[in-house]
Motif scaffolding. Structure first.
Motif, mmCIF file in Angstrom:
data_model
loop_
_atom_site.group_PDB
_atom_site.id
_atom_site.type_symbol
_atom_site.label_atom_id
_atom_site.label_comp_id
_atom_site.label_asym_id
_atom_site.label_seq_id
_atom_site.Cartn_x
_atom_site.Cartn_y
_atom_site.Cartn_z
ATOM 1 N N UNK A 156 14.792 5.482 0.983
ATOM 2 C CA UNK A 156 15.451 6.186 -0.120
ATOM 3 C C UNK A 156 16.033 5.205 -1.124
ATOM 4 N N UNK A 157 16.515 4.071 -0.632
ATOM 5 C CA UNK A 157 17.079 3.062 -1.524
ATOM 6 C C UNK A 157 16.017 2.496 -2.459
ATOM 7 N N UNK A 158 14.810 2.273 -1.963
ATOM 8 C CA UNK A 158 13.733 1.747 -2.809
ATOM 9 C C UNK A 158 13.448 2.715 -3.962
ATOM 10 N N UNK A 159 13.378 3.990 -3.654
ATOM 11 C CA UNK A 159 13.108 4.989 -4.689
ATOM 12 C C UNK A 159 14.268 5.030 -5.681
ATOM 13 N N UNK A 206 0.836 -1.203 0.000
ATOM 14 C CA UNK A 206 0.000 0.000 0.000
ATOM 15 C C UNK A 206 0.874 1.259 0.000
ATOM 16 N N UNK A 207 1.898 1.266 0.835
ATOM 17 C CA UNK A 207 2.746 2.456 0.988
ATOM 18 C C UNK A 207 3.553 2.754 -0.271
ATOM 19 N N UNK A 208 3.943 1.702 -0.982
ATOM 20 C CA UNK A 208 4.809 1.865 -2.156
ATOM 21 C C UNK A 208 4.065 1.590 -3.469
ATOM 22 N N UNK A 209 2.765 1.931 -3.493
ATOM 23 C CA UNK A 209 1.985 1.849 -4.738
ATOM 24 C C UNK A 209 2.095 0.478 -5.404
ATOM 25 N N UNK A 210 2.009 -0.577 -4.590
ATOM 26 C CA UNK A 210 2.090 -1.953 -5.073
ATOM 27 C C UNK A 210 3.442 -2.256 -5.755
ATOM 28 N N UNK A 211 4.437 -1.417 -5.472
ATOM 29 C CA UNK A 211 5.780 -1.556 -6.043
ATOM 30 C C UNK A 211 5.779 -1.449 -7.569
ATOM 31 N N UNK A 212 4.862 -0.635 -8.079
ATOM 32 C CA UNK A 212 4.862 -0.335 -9.507
ATOM 33 C C UNK A 212 6.085 0.547 -9.764
ATOM 34 N N UNK A 213 6.988 0.085 -10.599
ATOM 35 C CA UNK A 213 8.319 0.683 -10.715
ATOM 36 C C UNK A 213 8.266 2.162 -11.086
ATOM 37 N N UNK A 214 7.495 2.514 -12.099
ATOM 38 C CA UNK A 214 7.458 3.916 -12.531
ATOM 39 C C UNK A 214 6.853 4.819 -11.459
ATOM 40 N N UNK A 215 5.876 4.302 -10.736
ATOM 41 C CA UNK A 215 5.244 5.099 -9.668
ATOM 42 C C UNK A 215 6.236 5.362 -8.542
ATOM 43 N N UNK A 216 6.970 4.333 -8.135
ATOM 44 C CA UNK A 216 7.934 4.503 -7.046
ATOM 45 C C UNK A 216 9.092 5.405 -7.484
ATOM 46 N N UNK A 217 9.507 5.274 -8.728
ATOM 47 C CA UNK A 217 10.614 6.098 -9.235
ATOM 48 C C UNK A 217 10.282 7.586 -9.179
ATOM 49 N N UNK A 218 8.992 7.915 -9.184
ATOM 50 C CA UNK A 218 8.563 9.312 -9.172
ATOM 51 C C UNK A 218 8.360 9.859 -7.766
#
Length: 200
Positions: free
Chosen positions: A103-106, A68-80
């Motif tokens: 910060x590492x996840x982003x 939930x916190x990381x937008x289901x780990x959708x890569x483009x969403x987290x990168x933003x």
């Protein structure tokens, strides 16, 4: 020493399952089955990074909160994600609130975008590190392949991605069948690996 423990149905499972009741379901239905979906691969790399220094039980119990916190780990969403997202996550009691790991996840999502541009998918990159001769089940915490992948990812700018973290990822995502000899799920995982079409 036996590498197995008795499961709820009386059949043998990998011994690590006995550490927590919820491990049996995770072990039987996910762990060691090959994955080609970029979002699931990225999620697992992130969760393994968060596990560093903690127990997998802690992370597994919070997995839905992480999603939930990381937008289901959708890569483009987290990168933003931006500084406001970092502050939001640092106040989210449902996850592990570690600034460096957040910060590492982003950062790693942004690095994953570069890999996908180069390889066509994260899966195509990851699966080139499938072991030709994996170690005996339940005997290693790293492998030559996990060392090589960790080294290459770090060179590409990824963070919190050491060889042990990468090997745990490989075990979980089916790049190696590390189910114990005698585990009732080992044959199923092996068949799924035989049927799996390796991404290219």
């Amino acid at each position: 020493m036996s590498q197995t423990t008795q499961g709820p149905d009386g059949q043998p499972r990998c011994k690590w399952c006995q550490a927590a009741p919820e491990f049996f379901d995770y072990h039987d239905n996910e762990w060691g089955y090959p994955v080609a979906d970029d979002q699931r691969l990225f999620e697992k790399l992130c969760l393994e990074s968060f596990q560093s220094g903690l127990s997998w039980r802690t992370i597994l119990s919070k997995r839905e909160n992480f999603r939930r916190a990381f937008k289901q780990f959708e890569i483009n969403a987290v990168a933003a994600f931006d500084d406001a997202d970092i502050e939001r996550l640092l106040h989210d009691e449902g996850i592990v609130r570690h600034r460096g790991k957040i910060q590492a996840v982003i950062n790693n999502a942004q690095c994953a975008q570069c890999l996908i541009t180069e390889y066509g998918s994260l899966a195509a990159y990851v699966w080139q590190y499938e072991a030709d001769m994996p170690p005996e089940p339940q005997t290693a915490s790293t492998s030559p392949e996990s060392v090589a992948m960790s080294k290459d990812l770090k060179k590409r700018g990824w963070k919190f991605i050491g060889p042990t973290t990468v090997f745990a990822f490989m075990q979980a995502m089916g790049l190696v069948n590390d189910h114990a000899n005698g585990c009732v799920i080992r044959a199923k995982a092996a068949q799924m690996r035989r049927d799996f079409i390796v991404p290219t």
